[in-house]
Design a protein around this motif. Structure first.
Motif, PDB file in Angstrom:
ATOM      1  N   PHE A  50       0.859  -1.222   0.142  1.00 19.55           N
ATOM      2  CA  PHE A  50      -0.122  -0.004  -0.086  1.00 19.55           C
ATOM      3  C   PHE A  50       0.855   1.074  -0.153  1.00 19.55           C
ATOM      4  O   PHE A  50       2.072   1.240   0.705  1.00 19.55           O
ATOM      5  CB  PHE A  50      -1.023   0.035   1.131  1.00 19.55           C
ATOM      6  CG  PHE A  50      -2.100  -0.854   1.082  1.00 19.55           C
ATOM      7  CD1 PHE A  50      -3.167  -0.746  -0.032  1.00 19.55           C
ATOM      8  CD2 PHE A  50      -1.983  -2.329   1.826  1.00 19.55           C
ATOM      9  CE1 PHE A  50      -4.232  -1.762   0.094  1.00 19.55           C
ATOM     10  CE2 PHE A  50      -3.033  -2.783   1.688  1.00 19.55           C
ATOM     11  CZ  PHE A  50      -4.091  -2.750   0.914  1.00 19.55           C
ATOM     12  N   THR A  51       0.564   2.315  -0.762  1.00 21.21           N
ATOM     13  CA  THR A  51       1.341   3.509  -0.848  1.00 21.21           C
ATOM     14  C   THR A  51       0.517   4.569  -0.950  1.00 21.21           C
ATOM     15  O   THR A  51      -0.376   4.838  -1.454  1.00 21.21           O
ATOM     16  CB  THR A  51       2.255   3.319  -2.246  1.00 21.21           C
ATOM     17  OG1 THR A  51       2.830   2.120  -2.314  1.00 21.21           O
ATOM     18  CG2 THR A  51       3.212   4.442  -2.332  1.00 21.21           C
ATOM     19  N   ALA A  65      -4.570   3.616  -2.771  1.00 22.40           N
ATOM     20  CA  ALA A  65      -3.123   3.480  -3.075  1.00 22.40           C
ATOM     21  C   ALA A  65      -3.029   2.852  -4.409  1.00 22.40           C
ATOM     22  O   ALA A  65      -4.082   2.196  -5.018  1.00 22.40           O
ATOM     23  CB  ALA A  65      -2.742   2.095  -2.127  1.00 22.40           C
ATOM     24  N   PRO A  66      -2.176   3.224  -5.201  1.00 22.50           N
ATOM     25  CA  PRO A  66      -1.801   2.968  -6.634  1.00 22.50           C
ATOM     26  C   PRO A  66      -1.490   1.464  -6.398  1.00 22.50           C
ATOM     27  O   PRO A  66      -0.773   0.809  -5.942  1.00 22.50           O
ATOM     28  CB  PRO A  66      -0.588   3.961  -6.992  1.00 22.50           C
ATOM     29  CG  PRO A  66       0.103   4.419  -5.884  1.00 22.50           C
ATOM     30  CD  PRO A  66      -0.851   4.328  -4.752  1.00 22.50           C
ATOM     31  N   VAL A  92      -1.119   9.207   7.735  1.00 20.84           N
ATOM     32  CA  VAL A  92      -0.603   7.822   7.469  1.00 20.84           C
ATOM     33  C   VAL A  92       0.415   7.937   6.134  1.00 20.84           C
ATOM     34  O   VAL A  92      -0.087   8.733   5.142  1.00 20.84           O
ATOM     35  CB  VAL A  92      -1.835   6.797   7.382  1.00 20.84           C
ATOM     36  CG1 VAL A  92      -1.183   5.447   6.684  1.00 20.84           C
ATOM     37  CG2 VAL A  92      -2.633   6.517   8.418  1.00 20.84           C
ATOM     38  N   ALA A  93       1.183   7.361   6.238  1.00 20.08           N
ATOM     39  CA  ALA A  93       2.146   7.158   4.941  1.00 20.08           C
ATOM     40  C   ALA A  93       2.703   5.924   4.901  1.00 20.08           C
ATOM     41  O   ALA A  93       3.255   5.174   5.769  1.00 20.08           O
ATOM     42  CB  ALA A  93       3.657   8.013   5.232  1.00 20.08           C
ATOM     43  N   LYS A  94       2.646   5.235   3.667  1.00 24.47           N
ATOM     44  CA  LYS A  94       2.881   3.805   3.439  1.00 24.47           C
ATOM     45  C   LYS A  94       3.935   4.019   1.864  1.00 24.47           C
ATOM     46  O   LYS A  94       3.398   4.744   1.278  1.00 24.47           O
ATOM     47  CB  LYS A  94       1.751   3.020   3.295  1.00 24.47           C
ATOM     48  CG  LYS A  94       1.032   2.834   4.549  1.00 24.47           C
ATOM     49  CD  LYS A  94       0.006   2.068   4.296  1.00 24.47           C
ATOM     50  CE  LYS A  94      -0.956   1.697   5.779  1.00 24.47           C
ATOM     51  NZ  LYS A  94      -2.007   0.472   5.593  1.00 24.47           N
ATOM     52  N   ILE A 126       1.721  -6.850  -0.211  1.00 27.36           N
ATOM     53  CA  ILE A 126       0.422  -5.933   0.496  1.00 27.36           C
ATOM     54  C   ILE A 126       0.381  -6.321   1.961  1.00 27.36           C
ATOM     55  O   ILE A 126      -0.824  -6.369   2.585  1.00 27.36           O
ATOM     56  CB  ILE A 126      -0.923  -6.049  -0.231  1.00 27.36           C
ATOM     57  CG1 ILE A 126      -0.586  -5.835  -1.782  1.00 27.36           C
ATOM     58  CG2 ILE A 126      -1.763  -4.993   0.272  1.00 27.36           C
ATOM     59  CD1 ILE A 126      -1.896  -6.114  -2.324  1.00 27.36           C
ATOM     60  N   CYS A 127       1.510  -6.477   2.719  1.00 29.96           N
ATOM     61  CA  CYS A 127       1.489  -6.814   4.172  1.00 29.96           C
ATOM     62  C   CYS A 127       1.105  -5.685   4.882  1.00 29.96           C
ATOM     63  O   CYS A 127       1.107  -5.875   6.216  1.00 29.96           O
ATOM     64  CB  CYS A 127       2.683  -7.562   4.544  1.00 29.96           C
ATOM     65  SG  CYS A 127       4.302  -6.631   4.299  1.00 29.96           S
TER      66      CYS A 127
END
Length: 173
Positions: A50-51, A65-66, A92-94, A126-127
């Protein structure tokens, strides 16, 4: 006009409003992930994380998330969760990261803005779905050894040699 049509409209609007709130507030599930990635990868061992940057909460991050594979030099999924003093999510940042970015996982003390920051890393496709909330969640979770050169000897020849020498020594005595 009779009161029944008005009451029916009121009940229907109440039900729709409740449904919309429930849909917006739910969190991602494993079923949602099925729609996020195909079964083929662009390179062996390819994976996705997830980004997002500065998302208002986990649902918005995961939802938007892209759907892209991580670069080859990345190996882990990173999550940074910033919370207010009362535990509410501030941001939140991923993203996909290399090993160096995962060496400082854990939670910080409350800063001058009254925020606590928890960072976690994980290995796998996608953990990074959940958010780290405390020291228990803010960990570096890997499925393989970080230093692959430090692995136990798994040579069948070595095991066979030890057994033969052991039997020879035992038969001499």
């Amino acid at each position: 006009m009779e009161p029944w049509p008005l009451m029916a409209w009121g009940l229907m609007l109440t039900a729709i409003t409740g449904w919309i709130k429930a849909v917006q507030s739910r969190d991602f599930t494993e079923k949602d992930i099925v729609f996020l990635h195909p079964s083929t990868t662009p390179y062996p061992g390819g994976f996705k994380c997830f980004t997002c940057e500065d998302a208002p909460d986990n649902y918005e991050c995961n939802r938007w998330a892209p759907d892209l594979y991580c670069p080859r030099e990345s190996r882990y999924c990173y999550t940074q969760h910033k919370m207010s003093w009362d535990g509410n999510t501030v941001s939140v940042a991923k993203r996909c990261v290399a090993l160096e970015d995962c060496l400082a996982t854990g939670c910080s003390e409350v800063d001058h803005e009254g925020n606590k920051v928890c960072i976690s890393c994980c290995e796998g496709n996608i953990c990074n779905m959940p958010l780290p909330q405390n020291e228990t969640d803010a960990i570096f979770a890997t499925t393989s050894p970080i230093n692959e050169s430090v692995q136990p000897a798994q040579s069948p020849t070595l095991l066979l040699s030890v057994c033969i020498i052991s039997l020879m020594l035992h038969s001499i005595n």
